[in-house]
Design an enzyme around this catalytic site. Structure first.
Site, PDB file in Angstrom:
ATOM      1  N   ASN A 103       0.829  -1.207   0.000  1.00 53.20           N
ATOM      2  CA  ASN A 103       0.000   0.000   0.000  1.00 53.20           C
ATOM      3  C   ASN A 103       0.862   1.255   0.000  1.00 53.20           C
ATOM      4  O   ASN A 103       1.933   1.290   0.597  1.00 53.20           O
ATOM      5  CB  ASN A 103      -0.925   0.006   1.217  1.00 53.20           C
ATOM      6  CG  ASN A 103      -1.870  -1.181   1.206  1.00 53.20           C
ATOM      7  OD1 ASN A 103      -2.009  -1.842   0.180  1.00 53.20           O
ATOM      8  ND2 ASN A 103      -2.498  -1.467   2.322  1.00 53.20           N
ATOM      9  N   HIS A 120       5.692  -0.699  -2.894  1.00 57.42           N
ATOM     10  CA  HIS A 120       5.207   0.019  -4.077  1.00 57.42           C
ATOM     11  C   HIS A 120       5.267   1.534  -3.905  1.00 57.42           C
ATOM     12  O   HIS A 120       4.568   2.263  -4.606  1.00 57.42           O
ATOM     13  CB  HIS A 120       3.778  -0.437  -4.429  1.00 57.42           C
ATOM     14  CG  HIS A 120       3.716  -1.860  -4.900  1.00 57.42           C
ATOM     15  ND1 HIS A 120       2.535  -2.582  -4.992  1.00 57.42           N
ATOM     16  CD2 HIS A 120       4.699  -2.703  -5.317  1.00 57.42           C
ATOM     17  CE1 HIS A 120       2.806  -3.799  -5.442  1.00 57.42           C
ATOM     18  NE2 HIS A 120       4.103  -3.902  -5.642  1.00 57.42           N
ATOM     19  N   ASN A 215      -8.551 -12.817   4.573  1.00 51.76           N
ATOM     20  CA  ASN A 215      -9.171 -12.238   3.371  1.00 51.76           C
ATOM     21  C   ASN A 215     -10.596 -12.763   3.282  1.00 51.76           C
ATOM     22  O   ASN A 215     -10.832 -13.950   3.506  1.00 51.76           O
ATOM     23  CB  ASN A 215      -8.376 -12.685   2.119  1.00 51.76           C
ATOM     24  CG  ASN A 215      -8.654 -11.812   0.908  1.00 51.76           C
ATOM     25  OD1 ASN A 215      -9.800 -11.538   0.578  1.00 51.76           O
ATOM     26  ND2 ASN A 215      -7.594 -11.377   0.248  1.00 51.76           N
TER      27      ASN A 215
HETATM   28  C1  BJW Z   1     -10.020  -7.476   2.146  1.00 52.37           C
HETATM   29  C2  BJW Z   1     -10.958  -6.622   2.686  1.00 52.37           C
HETATM   30  C3  BJW Z   1     -10.986  -6.498   4.075  1.00 52.37           C
HETATM   31  C4  BJW Z   1     -11.157  -6.555   0.537  1.00 52.37           C
HETATM   32  N1  BJW Z   1     -10.132  -7.187   4.824  1.00 52.37           N
HETATM   33  N2  BJW Z   1      -9.189  -8.164   2.898  1.00 52.37           N
HETATM   34  C5  BJW Z   1       5.475 -12.567 -13.247  1.00 52.37           C
HETATM   35  C6  BJW Z   1       4.392 -13.127 -13.903  1.00 52.37           C
HETATM   36  C7  BJW Z   1       3.450 -12.314 -14.548  1.00 52.37           C
HETATM   37  C8  BJW Z   1       3.581 -10.927 -14.549  1.00 52.37           C
HETATM   38  C9  BJW Z   1       4.661 -10.383 -13.891  1.00 52.37           C
HETATM   39  C10 BJW Z   1       5.591 -11.193 -13.270  1.00 52.37           C
HETATM   40  N3  BJW Z   1       6.525 -10.389 -12.694  1.00 52.37           N
HETATM   41  C11 BJW Z   1       6.199  -9.110 -12.953  1.00 52.37           C
HETATM   42  C12 BJW Z   1       5.076  -9.079 -13.686  1.00 52.37           C
HETATM   43  C13 BJW Z   1       4.367  -7.876 -14.188  1.00 52.37           C
HETATM   44  C14 BJW Z   1       3.573  -7.165 -13.121  1.00 52.37           C
HETATM   45  C15 BJW Z   1       2.514  -8.089 -12.539  1.00 52.37           C
HETATM   46  O1  BJW Z   1       2.643  -8.646 -11.474  1.00 52.37           O
HETATM   47  N4  BJW Z   1       1.397  -8.226 -13.237  1.00 52.37           N
HETATM   48  C16 BJW Z   1       0.301  -9.045 -12.749  1.00 52.37           C
HETATM   49  C17 BJW Z   1      -0.957  -8.193 -12.685  1.00 52.37           C
HETATM   50  C18 BJW Z   1       0.160 -10.244 -13.616  1.00 52.37           C
HETATM   51  N5  BJW Z   1       4.432  -6.673 -12.063  1.00 52.37           N
HETATM   52  C19 BJW Z   1       5.113  -5.565 -12.207  1.00 52.37           C
HETATM   53  O2  BJW Z   1       5.102  -4.928 -13.248  1.00 52.37           O
HETATM   54  C20 BJW Z   1       5.964  -5.113 -11.034  1.00 52.37           C
HETATM   55  N6  BJW Z   1       7.283  -4.843 -11.481  1.00 52.37           N
HETATM   56  C21 BJW Z   1       8.185  -5.801 -11.700  1.00 52.37           C
HETATM   57  O3  BJW Z   1       8.005  -6.962 -11.376  1.00 52.37           O
HETATM   58  O4  BJW Z   1       9.341  -5.364 -12.314  1.00 52.37           O
HETATM   59  C22 BJW Z   1      10.154  -6.322 -12.979  1.00 52.37           C
HETATM   60  C23 BJW Z   1       9.388  -6.865 -14.193  1.00 52.37           C
HETATM   61  C24 BJW Z   1       8.643  -6.023 -14.976  1.00 52.37           C
HETATM   62  C25 BJW Z   1       7.933  -6.525 -16.076  1.00 52.37           C
HETATM   63  C26 BJW Z   1       7.969  -7.889 -16.365  1.00 52.37           C
HETATM   64  C27 BJW Z   1       8.723  -8.739 -15.550  1.00 52.37           C
HETATM   65  C28 BJW Z   1       9.452  -8.213 -14.443  1.00 52.37           C
HETATM   66  C29 BJW Z   1       5.419  -3.805 -10.482  1.00 52.37           C
HETATM   67  C30 BJW Z   1       4.065  -3.956  -9.906  1.00 52.37           C
HETATM   68  C31 BJW Z   1       3.548  -2.584  -9.474  1.00 52.37           C
HETATM   69  C32 BJW Z   1       2.114  -2.633  -8.988  1.00 52.37           C
HETATM   70  N7  BJW Z   1       1.641  -1.296  -8.878  1.00 52.37           N
HETATM   71  C33 BJW Z   1       0.306  -1.081  -8.302  1.00 52.37           C
HETATM   72  C34 BJW Z   1       0.021   0.431  -8.342  1.00 52.37           C
HETATM   73  C35 BJW Z   1       0.875   1.114  -7.262  1.00 52.37           C
HETATM   74  C36 BJW Z   1       0.623   2.576  -7.197  1.00 52.37           C
HETATM   75  C37 BJW Z   1      -0.817   2.934  -6.917  1.00 52.37           C
HETATM   76  O5  BJW Z   1      -1.400   2.534  -5.884  1.00 52.37           O
HETATM   77  O6  BJW Z   1      -1.371   3.626  -7.732  1.00 52.37           O
HETATM   78  O7  BJW Z   1       0.277  -1.569  -6.952  1.00 52.37           O
HETATM   79  S1  BJW Z   1      -0.975  -2.006  -9.114  1.00 52.37           S
HETATM   80  C38 BJW Z   1      -1.876  -2.385  -7.646  1.00 52.37           C
HETATM   81  O8  BJW Z   1      -1.819  -3.812  -7.388  1.00 52.37           O
HETATM   82  C39 BJW Z   1      -1.102  -1.716  -6.504  1.00 52.37           C
HETATM   83  C40 BJW Z   1      -1.198  -2.748  -5.425  1.00 52.37           C
HETATM   84  O9  BJW Z   1      -0.178  -2.546  -4.465  1.00 52.37           O
HETATM   85  C41 BJW Z   1      -1.074  -4.047  -6.190  1.00 52.37           C
HETATM   86  C42 BJW Z   1      -1.629  -5.247  -5.467  1.00 52.37           C
HETATM   87  O10 BJW Z   1      -2.984  -5.091  -5.246  1.00 52.37           O
HETATM   88  P1  BJW Z   1      -3.619  -5.592  -3.866  1.00 52.37           P
HETATM   89  O11 BJW Z   1      -3.073  -4.816  -2.756  1.00 52.37           O
HETATM   90  O12 BJW Z   1      -3.491  -7.064  -3.788  1.00 52.37           O
HETATM   91  O13 BJW Z   1      -5.147  -5.135  -4.046  1.00 52.37           O
HETATM   92  P2  BJW Z   1      -6.328  -5.907  -4.781  1.00 52.37           P
HETATM   93  O14 BJW Z   1      -7.389  -4.922  -5.029  1.00 52.37           O
HETATM   94  O15 BJW Z   1      -5.825  -6.671  -5.948  1.00 52.37           O
HETATM   95  O16 BJW Z   1      -6.825  -6.966  -3.705  1.00 52.37           O
HETATM   96  C43 BJW Z   1      -7.474  -6.568  -2.525  1.00 52.37           C
HETATM   97  C44 BJW Z   1      -7.774  -7.814  -1.694  1.00 52.37           C
HETATM   98  O17 BJW Z   1      -8.302  -7.402  -0.449  1.00 52.37           O
HETATM   99  C45 BJW Z   1      -8.799  -8.760  -2.328  1.00 52.37           C
HETATM  100  O18 BJW Z   1      -8.308 -10.089  -2.284  1.00 52.37           O
HETATM  101  C46 BJW Z   1     -10.037  -8.614  -1.425  1.00 52.37           C
HETATM  102  O19 BJW Z   1     -10.786  -9.822  -1.303  1.00 52.37           O
HETATM  103  C47 BJW Z   1      -9.399  -8.239  -0.113  1.00 52.37           C
HETATM  104  N8  BJW Z   1     -10.254  -7.474   0.804  1.00 52.37           N
HETATM  105  N9  BJW Z   1     -11.743  -6.090   1.676  1.00 52.37           N
HETATM  106  C48 BJW Z   1      -9.294  -8.045   4.210  1.00 52.37           C
HETATM  107  N10 BJW Z   1     -11.926  -5.684   4.701  1.00 52.37           N
END
Ligand code: BJW
Length: 249
Positions: A103, A120, A215
């Protein structure tokens, strides 16, 4: 009502090295939207390709600035919830604790957590898009259109990690090392699909840690956890603290 297995509370109480990985879900009860929840998540309304990539910023920096300004304003007005405070309580009770968060909202620090690794970035910091260095006192630079770097004149950008960008090297190295030595790993409120953060729990299980997920919904990590606590972090985490340390409640 979620039943808390007594083994989870007991293991947490006895743990020497606890790592917690948090995602947007922990801040949901503070009023911060998650990304991927079907109706309320940011990506249900906004296209990540237009807002959360360096290419999007180069195409339309104003759109991206405006979106982050709106989110910064939103998180400035909210407060930590019982889930954040429960993690502060755990930090105070275990010998070694690391909180690894995806976050950018700063709510863990606002709650009082100390050992925080921000994978992040942080929405309250900015850096130069060209030189990639942090810029202090940037608020003074806003107001005359898009803010520019006082050093090189390039665009300033939020100090957050967009898709396709590498994570801060030291923060990631610290998170990996802590995960590899954890004996209790708690994964809270993340969909577990964004890499490399989503791999951290596996670093911990590979070395025999107890992995517990909090979760309301199943995630790709769920099949691998020792225990799933289904429900909202703001309810489950305080209950877990009371169950682990009933004498300190
Ligand atoms: C509750 C609740 C309650 C609700 N109590 N729970 C390997 C394989 C495939 C792809 C890749 C890979 N390696 C890298 C990649 C590419 C990419 C990636 O992972 N893509 C996937 C989508 C497939 N990763 C990247 O690009 C990363 N960089 C990187 O790896 O560099 C090297 C590289 C690059 C390219 C290729 C290969 C290597 C960087 C990732 C940056 C993510 N950025 C963001 C935005 C940040 C800034 C902003 O906030 O604006 O980060 S995207 C967004 O997702 C944000 C979050 O931190 C991140 C994760 O999301 P999160 O926190 O999990 O939220 P949600 O909404 O997804 O889930 C919420 C959960 O809460 C749910 O499960 C609900 O059920 C639950 N919930 N209420 C408890 N009350």
């Amino acid at each position: 009502m979620t039943i808390l297995p007594p083994e989870v509370a007991q293991q947490l109480r006895q743990a020497q090295r606890v790592v917690v990985l948090t995602g947007a879900g922990i801040s949901a009860e503070s009023g911060v939207p998650t990304f991927r929840d079907a109706q309320t998540g940011l990506w249900a309304q906004y296209d990540p390709h237009q807002l959360a990539t360096p290419q999007a910023f180069m195409r339309n920096p104003k759109l991206v600035w405006d979106w982050y300004a709106w989110r910064r304003d939103l998180v400035t007005k909210v407060v930590p919830n019982p889930g954040h405070y429960a993690l502060v309580a755990i930090e105070q009770r275990v010998p070694n604790f690391n909180l690894v968060t995806q976050n950018i909202d700063g709510l863990h620090r606002k709650a009082g957590s100390h050992e925080i690794v921000e994978l992040h970035g942080n929405i309250f910091r900015v850096r130069c898009f060209t030189e990639n260095v942090l810029v202090e006192d940037w608020n003074d630079l806003i107001g005359k259109g898009l803010p520019h770097c006082p050093n090189c004149g390039g665009f300033l950008r939020p100090d957050v990690v967009w898709f396709g960008e590498t994570l801060p090297v030291e923060a990631l190295a610290h998170a990996v090392k802590a995960s590899q030595s954890a004996d209790f790993f708690l994964v809270v409120g993340t969909s577990g699909i964004v890499q490399p953060a989503a791999s951290l729990p596996f670093e911990a299980i590979d070395r025999g840690a107890m992995l517990v997920e909090v979760n309301p919904e199943p995630t790709p990590i769920s099949p691998y956890v020792s225990y799933t606590l289904r429900g909202a972090a703001g309810i489950i985490l305080p209950a877990l603290v009371v169950a682990a340390w009933p004498d300190q409640a």
